[in-house]
Design an enzyme around this catalytic site. Sequence first.
Site, PDB file in Angstrom:
ATOM      1  N   CYS A 146       0.837  -1.202   0.000  1.00 34.06           N
ATOM      2  CA  CYS A 146       0.000   0.000   0.000  1.00 34.06           C
ATOM      3  C   CYS A 146       0.876   1.257   0.000  1.00 34.06           C
ATOM      4  O   CYS A 146       0.630   2.198  -0.760  1.00 34.06           O
ATOM      5  CB  CYS A 146      -0.922  -0.027   1.227  1.00 34.06           C
ATOM      6  SG  CYS A 146      -2.112   1.318   1.241  1.00 34.06           S
ATOM      7  N   CYS A 232      -3.343   4.841   9.560  1.00 38.14           N
ATOM      8  CA  CYS A 232      -2.044   4.332  10.021  1.00 38.14           C
ATOM      9  C   CYS A 232      -1.350   5.283  10.993  1.00 38.14           C
ATOM     10  O   CYS A 232      -0.151   5.157  11.248  1.00 38.14           O
ATOM     11  CB  CYS A 232      -1.132   4.072   8.824  1.00 38.14           C
ATOM     12  SG  CYS A 232      -1.807   2.880   7.676  1.00 38.14           S
ATOM     13  N   CYS A 257       8.421   3.620   5.383  1.00 38.24           N
ATOM     14  CA  CYS A 257       7.453   3.332   4.323  1.00 38.24           C
ATOM     15  C   CYS A 257       8.113   3.196   2.952  1.00 38.24           C
ATOM     16  O   CYS A 257       7.433   3.033   1.956  1.00 38.24           O
ATOM     17  CB  CYS A 257       6.391   4.413   4.278  1.00 38.24           C
ATOM     18  SG  CYS A 257       7.079   6.050   4.066  1.00 38.24           S
TER      19      CYS A 257
HETATM   20  S1  SF4 Z   1       0.534   4.799   5.566  1.00 34.35           S
HETATM   21 FE1  SF4 Z   1      -1.124   3.245   5.551  1.00 34.35          FE
HETATM   22  S2  SF4 Z   1      -2.753   3.984   4.181  1.00 34.35           S
HETATM   23 FE2  SF4 Z   1      -0.903   5.240   3.858  1.00 34.35          FE
HETATM   24  S3  SF4 Z   1       0.090   4.327   2.126  1.00 34.35           S
HETATM   25 FE3  SF4 Z   1       1.041   3.383   3.924  1.00 34.35          FE
HETATM   26  S4  SF4 Z   1      -0.202   1.556   4.419  1.00 34.35           S
HETATM   27 FE4  SF4 Z   1      -1.359   2.802   2.922  1.00 34.35          FE
END
Ligand code: SF4
Length: 264
Positions: A146, A232, A257
């Site tokens: 994601c 999140c 991320c």
């Molecule tokens: S922080 Fe959560 S909702 Fe945003 S891109 Fe990453 S997994 Fe997806």
Amino acid sequence: MSFRWYFEFSFDICRQDKVIVHIKQITMVDQNLVSDLNKRADAANLVEMLKNVAKQFPGKAVFTTSLGIEDQVITDMIFFNNLDIKVVTLDTGRLFEETYKVLNRTIEKYGKQIHAYFPKHESVEKMVTEKGPLSFYLSVENRKECCHIRKVEPLGRALDGMECWITGLRASQSENRHDLDFFVWDAGFKLIKCNPLLNWSLEDCQKYVKENNVPYNVLHDRGFVSIGCAPCTRAIQPGEDFRAGRWWWEDNSKKECGLHTHQE
Ligand code: SF4
């Protein structure tokens, strides 16, 4: 500006048994430039550091903002001083309403553009159709998928053609960021990354925002420290780790991320 030119070769055997050689030209920034920029970086004068970046990389410097308090400090310095630095934000489609409000207030206050990058709709549609809207809670793999679709891929487009990427990273934000420098080579995105707020504390950012009347996300007043996507991110308790409010269901060591993982 100091560049070296490298050439990468790859070969294809086509049907007529002819060999086609693809030549890809790659610009590799001389590592000496990174060292030189670090030597010239004045930790006490961030505006000068940003001015030097704008001068060193005309039309090729970009700042990515998540609208958090650190990024608002840098946005203020860029816009207030009319620096030739492109300001962009990644709209993941899952941001807080409060984040959109601070984005709007920032655009109104400075009268400048913040370029929005969205994820590719086909990728989001496929992921949500196949896995549902909350797949990121089910596994680290899903969460990274994601983040890749909603953040990393759009970031790649935002950085495309740029030579210097300015961020609001601070060394005290997480374990992975202690050995950062003001300027580092980002091997993943193949550009120089500039971290002007490296030595700033959260309190320094709060003081700057207050003294300069910079718009900030009201979620910061409700215990949110690092603010990302709504599903999140949560508020943290006093004394809790800075990243405790992000992906709280995961192990600390996995909490990046993919945006800031390529330093060399
Ligand atoms: S922080 Fe959560 S909702 Fe945003 S891109 Fe990453 S997994 Fe997806």
